[in-house]
Design a protein around this motif. Structure first.
Motif, PDB file in Angstrom:
ATOM      1  N   ALA A   1       0.918   4.070  -2.968  1.00 21.88           N
ATOM      2  CA  ALA A   1       0.738   5.500  -2.711  1.00 21.88           C
ATOM      3  C   ALA A   1       1.891   6.304  -3.294  1.00 21.88           C
ATOM      4  CB  ALA A   1       0.620   5.750  -1.213  1.00 21.88           C
TER       5      ALA A   1
ATOM      6  N   TRP B   1       0.921  14.541  -2.441  1.00 24.47           N
ATOM      7  CA  TRP B   1      -0.189  13.599  -2.564  1.00 24.47           C
ATOM      8  C   TRP B   1       0.095  12.294  -1.825  1.00 24.47           C
ATOM      9  CZ3 TRP B   1      -5.000  14.293  -4.245  1.00 24.47           C
ATOM     10  CH2 TRP B   1      -5.271  15.405  -5.034  1.00 24.47           C
TER      11      TRP B   1
ATOM     12  N   ILE C   1      -2.865  10.077  -0.078  1.00 23.15           N
ATOM     13  CA  ILE C   1      -3.254   8.770  -0.620  1.00 23.15           C
ATOM     14  C   ILE C   1      -2.963   7.658   0.377  1.00 23.15           C
ATOM     15  CG2 ILE C   1      -2.794   7.095  -2.449  1.00 23.15           C
ATOM     16  CD1 ILE C   1      -2.103   9.462  -4.272  1.00 23.15           C
ATOM     17  N   PHE C   2      -1.799   7.738   1.039  1.00 23.77           N
ATOM     18  CA  PHE C   2      -1.366   6.630   1.893  1.00 23.77           C
ATOM     19  C   PHE C   2      -2.210   6.496   3.160  1.00 23.77           C
ATOM     20  CE2 PHE C   2       1.315   5.033   5.395  1.00 23.77           C
ATOM     21  CZ  PHE C   2       1.497   3.742   4.917  1.00 23.77           C
TER      22      PHE C   2
ATOM     23  N   LEU D   1      -5.518   4.791   2.593  1.00 21.38           N
ATOM     24  CA  LEU D   1      -5.212   3.438   2.135  1.00 21.38           C
ATOM     25  C   LEU D   1      -4.744   2.571   3.301  1.00 21.38           C
ATOM     26  CD1 LEU D   1      -5.165   1.753  -0.442  1.00 21.38           C
ATOM     27  CD2 LEU D   1      -2.778   2.441  -0.776  1.00 21.38           C
TER      28      LEU D   1
ATOM     29  N   SER E   1       0.834  -1.208   0.000  1.00 24.40           N
ATOM     30  CA  SER E   1       0.000   0.000   0.000  1.00 24.40           C
ATOM     31  C   SER E   1       0.866   1.255   0.000  1.00 24.40           C
ATOM     32  CB  SER E   1      -0.939  -0.006   1.209  1.00 24.40           C
ATOM     33  OG  SER E   1      -0.205   0.079   2.424  1.00 24.40           O
TER      34      SER E   1
ATOM     35  N   ALA F   1       1.433   6.443  -7.080  1.00 25.83           N
ATOM     36  CA  ALA F   1       0.334   7.349  -7.439  1.00 25.83           C
ATOM     37  C   ALA F   1       0.763   8.802  -7.309  1.00 25.83           C
ATOM     38  CB  ALA F   1      -0.876   7.068  -6.556  1.00 25.83           C
ATOM     39  N   SER F   2       1.480   9.138  -6.228  1.00 23.02           N
ATOM     40  CA  SER F   2       1.931  10.522  -6.042  1.00 23.02           C
ATOM     41  C   SER F   2       2.965  10.906  -7.101  1.00 23.02           C
ATOM     42  CB  SER F   2       2.515  10.703  -4.640  1.00 23.02           C
ATOM     43  OG  SER F   2       3.652   9.867  -4.446  1.00 23.02           O
TER      44      SER F   2
END
Length: 260
Positions: free
Chosen positions: A210, A222, A226-227, A230, A206, A213-214
């Motif tokens: 994250a 981000w 996000i993390f 999640l 996870s 994604a960032s």
């Protein structure tokens, strides 16, 4: 009640059962986990005795998540009241309070052991009375206190892993439930080791997700956005999986004598 010795492959299976059951009722299980955290936070705000009270309610709330998991596994939508089922009037409520008191007492004992190492710095950080800094993390005494607390918490978690379920559903006295829970974890140590490793892998995955994604979004800020949700979602899945460890490690006498 009968203790079962399970194969090592049961560990990953427990984790997968938890993940699958969570996604059967993701809204309900996520909401119950947030209610779990909110309850602990509110109780901890009680003046003077708040932190101890928060520790005392943890076994009961953990039992509530197991009860919610059972409902989700049966295809039902767990309602918020199920989280507090162990605190309702019943023959086992007193034993659950005793169990909560024992957990608080032993956990405070772990923190006091860390105080002997670093003078209480780690304990203050853990209970939110002090801020954590990079310099503090690099401090040798702080690291020693942290590792000592983690080492002492392992047998503590083994004693309380199955205990709430044994007290509430099997009617086992609080002190005996600690012994039975520890023995069950010890006898099934290989399965629990793989179970923990799987969840460590899921949490690390996870974090990597994250980070990716960032990176794709082109802004490192981000990462936390996000993390954090999640990680909370993965933690809720972890709590969802706990009931399956209990169901596999213990069976009632009726189940034990049922022809397979």
């Amino acid at each position: 009640m009968q203790l079962n010795i399970v194969p090592a492959r049961s560990g990953p299976h427990w984790a997968m059962q938890g993940i699958r059951t969570f996604w059967r009722q993701p809204l309900a299980m996520s909401g119950l986990f947030f209610l779990f955290m909110a309850t602990v936070s509110l109780v901890s705000m009680v003046p003077f005795i708040g932190p101890a009270l928060a520790l005392m309610v943890l076994p009961s709330l953990t039992l509530g998540t197991m009860a919610a998991t059972q409902e989700a596994a049966d295809g039902k939508f767990p309602m918020p009241a199920v989280l507090f089922v162990a605190l309702k009037t019943g023959p086992q409520r007193k034993a659950m309070f005793v169990l909560g008191g024992l957990y608080a007492l032993l956990f405070i004992g772990v923190m006091l052991a860390s105080v002997l190492v670093d003078g209480g710095t780690f304990a203050k950080v853990y209970f939110g009375a002090a801020a954590i800094t990079p310099e503090l993390v690099q401090n040798a005494s702080f690291q020693s206190a942290m590792w000592l607390s983690m080492l002492l918490y392992i047998p503590l978690s083994m004693m309380f892993w199955h205990a709430p379920a044994l007290v509430h559903w099997q009617g086992v006295p609080a002190v005996k439930s600690l012994f039975f829970s520890f023995v069950a974890c010890w006898r099934n140590l290989r399965a629990f080791a793989l179970y923990v490793l799987v969840w460590i892998g899921v949490f690390m995955a996870s974090g990597v997700l994250a980070l990716l994604a960032s990176t794709l979004l082109g802004d490192a800020q981000w990462m936390a956005a996000i993390f954090i949700p999640l990680a909370l979602c993965v933690t809720a899945m972890f709590f969802t999986s706990m009931m399956f460890t209990v169901k596999d490690c213990f069976s009632s006498d009726a189940e034990a004598h049922t022809p397979q």
